[in-house]
Design a protein around this motif. Structure first.
Motif, mmCIF file in Angstrom:
data_model
loop_
_atom_site.group_PDB
_atom_site.id
_atom_site.type_symbol
_atom_site.label_atom_id
_atom_site.label_comp_id
_atom_site.label_asym_id
_atom_site.label_seq_id
_atom_site.Cartn_x
_atom_site.Cartn_y
_atom_site.Cartn_z
ATOM 1 N N LYS A 1 21.233 36.720 116.745
ATOM 2 C CA LYS A 1 20.196 36.902 117.758
ATOM 3 C C LYS A 1 18.998 37.653 117.178
ATOM 4 O O LYS A 1 17.843 37.248 117.371
ATOM 5 N N LEU A 2 19.258 38.730 116.457
ATOM 6 C CA LEU A 2 18.167 39.518 115.892
ATOM 7 C C LEU A 2 17.376 38.685 114.876
ATOM 8 O O LEU A 2 16.142 38.740 114.837
ATOM 9 N N LYS A 3 18.096 37.911 114.058
ATOM 10 C CA LYS A 3 17.424 37.070 113.066
ATOM 11 C C LYS A 3 16.539 36.030 113.727
ATOM 12 O O LYS A 3 15.459 35.707 113.216
ATOM 13 N N ASN A 4 16.974 35.501 114.860
ATOM 14 C CA ASN A 4 16.186 34.478 115.551
ATOM 15 C C ASN A 4 14.936 35.055 116.203
ATOM 16 O O ASN A 4 13.861 34.433 116.158
ATOM 17 N N ILE A 5 15.062 36.229 116.797
ATOM 18 C CA ILE A 5 13.923 36.816 117.520
ATOM 19 C C ILE A 5 12.963 37.517 116.567
ATOM 20 O O ILE A 5 11.737 37.395 116.699
ATOM 21 N N PHE A 6 13.509 38.257 115.620
ATOM 22 C CA PHE A 6 12.666 38.985 114.654
ATOM 23 C C PHE A 6 12.830 38.328 113.291
ATOM 24 O O PHE A 6 13.461 38.860 112.377
ATOM 25 N N ALA A 7 12.229 37.153 113.155
ATOM 26 C CA ALA A 7 12.459 36.313 111.979
ATOM 27 C C ALA A 7 11.939 36.924 110.683
ATOM 28 O O ALA A 7 12.358 36.521 109.595
ATOM 29 N N ASN A 8 11.036 37.897 110.790
ATOM 30 C CA ASN A 8 10.490 38.516 109.583
ATOM 31 C C ASN A 8 11.307 39.719 109.121
ATOM 32 O O ASN A 8 10.914 40.433 108.196
ATOM 33 N N SER A 9 12.461 39.949 109.741
ATOM 34 C CA SER A 9 13.334 41.035 109.306
ATOM 35 C C SER A 9 14.082 40.629 108.037
ATOM 36 O O SER A 9 14.416 39.453 107.851
ATOM 37 N N SER A 10 14.354 41.603 107.182
ATOM 38 C CA SER A 10 15.075 41.339 105.938
ATOM 39 C C SER A 10 16.497 41.882 106.034
ATOM 40 O O SER A 10 16.688 43.053 106.368
ATOM 41 N N PHE A 11 17.463 41.036 105.719
ATOM 42 C CA PHE A 11 18.869 41.439 105.732
ATOM 43 C C PHE A 11 19.428 41.361 104.316
ATOM 44 O O PHE A 11 19.038 40.497 103.532
ATOM 45 N N TYR A 12 20.357 42.252 104.008
ATOM 46 C CA TYR A 12 20.875 42.349 102.647
ATOM 47 C C TYR A 12 22.394 42.270 102.638
ATOM 48 O O TYR A 12 23.061 42.668 103.598
#
Length: 289
Positions: free
Chosen positions: A262-273
């Motif tokens: 959900k977070l990736k879809n809404i805040f697509a410019n977030s970086s996950f590691y």
């Protein structure tokens, strides 16, 4: 952008202070000026800091001790969190509240989503769930971020405990049947800043609600410990044990895995590691310090 964060010594707060960039001012508020167990200190202290947005990061996090101090856990994690959100609402600013995987019972076989029904099994988890509910009731402009297995170069956390024990002992026992997402406080901080920018740069922002925020990929406490020792070149032997063999007052969820979708879809410019690369980074920082 002026971000007021509750707490002065927490891992996320310290990571935010370290990672703030030009144009972003982080104001950390904590005891004695702001005490979540003393609601009368909250509004005036936050108002005087003139926030554009409030990050509610302070919490009672002594999971086992909370079983003996339920009143204090609820005062801080529930009433205190609600008072912070209410103060932000009075100032007409959004609040970002940090919650936990402990709101779930850990019985699900797949990663938990935001649609899954909470069922906390400990005082700590129940107090954090109550806090989520009070935050949502107090401020319509709220983002609740559930995270898990947080670590950093600061404070007390599993990674630092393993490094200490690895230098002191030849063998340690670590639980092997609890699964989760080790999550770097630096990555949490980075995504919080991204969310703040999204909220404040979009006058029509409406994506309020609950999100899960953890690093990508999963592991067990046992496998994470083995990886930590390998990265730190420690020869300590890690013995796997079952949860039932580990004595603690509070019940831990066997499955703490959270879905980031959900977070990736809404805040697509977030970086996950990946948790391994983040573990490498933190160990490198600790070795240099």
């Amino acid at each position: 952008m002026r971000i007021v964060v509750t707490g002065k010594c927490g891992q996320v707060v310290r990571s935010m202070l370290e990672s703030a960039h030009p144009g972003v001012e982080i104001v950390a508020l904590g005891r004695p000026e702001l005490d979540l167990a003393a609601p009368e200190t909250i509004y005036a202290t936050i108002a005087n800091a003139r926030p554009d947005i409030v990050v509610s990061a302070a919490a009672y996090t002594a999971v086992d001790k909370a079983e003996d101090e339920p009143a204090l856990a609820y005062a801080v994690n529930a009433a205190g969190a609600g008072a912070v959100a209410q103060a932000a609402a009075k100032l007409d600013v959004p609040v970002i509240h940090i919650s936990t995987d402990y709101v779930f019972d850990g019985n699900k076989l797949e990663p938990y989503t935001e649609m899954d029904e909470p069922n906390p099994q400990s005082v700590y988890g129940a107090s954090k769930l109550a806090g989520e509910q009070l935050v949502a009731e107090a401020n319509t402009k709220h983002i609740i971020l559930r995270t898990a297995w947080v670590y950093s170069p600061y404070g007390n956390n599993f990674l630092k405990t393993m490094l200490r024990l690895g230098r002191e002992r030849d063998e340690i026992s670590v639980v092997s049947d609890q699964h989760g997402n080790p999550t770097s406080a630096a990555n949490i901080s980075s995504i919080i800043l991204t969310i703040c920018h999204s909220i404040l740069s979009d006058k029509d922002f409406h994506h309020w609600g609950i999100y899960h925020l953890v690093d990508d990929s999963e592991t067990t406490w046992f496998n994470w410990a083995e990886y930590i020792f390998t990265c730190a070149s420690l020869k300590t032997n890690v013995k796997p044990i079952k949860s039932i063999e580990y004595t603690s007052k509070a019940k831990r969820p066997n499955n703490s895995r959270l879905s980031n979708d959900k977070l990736k879809n809404i805040f697509a410019n977030s970086s996950f590691y990946d948790w391994k690369s983040s573990t490498d980074t933190v160990i490198g920082e600790l070795v240099k310090s």
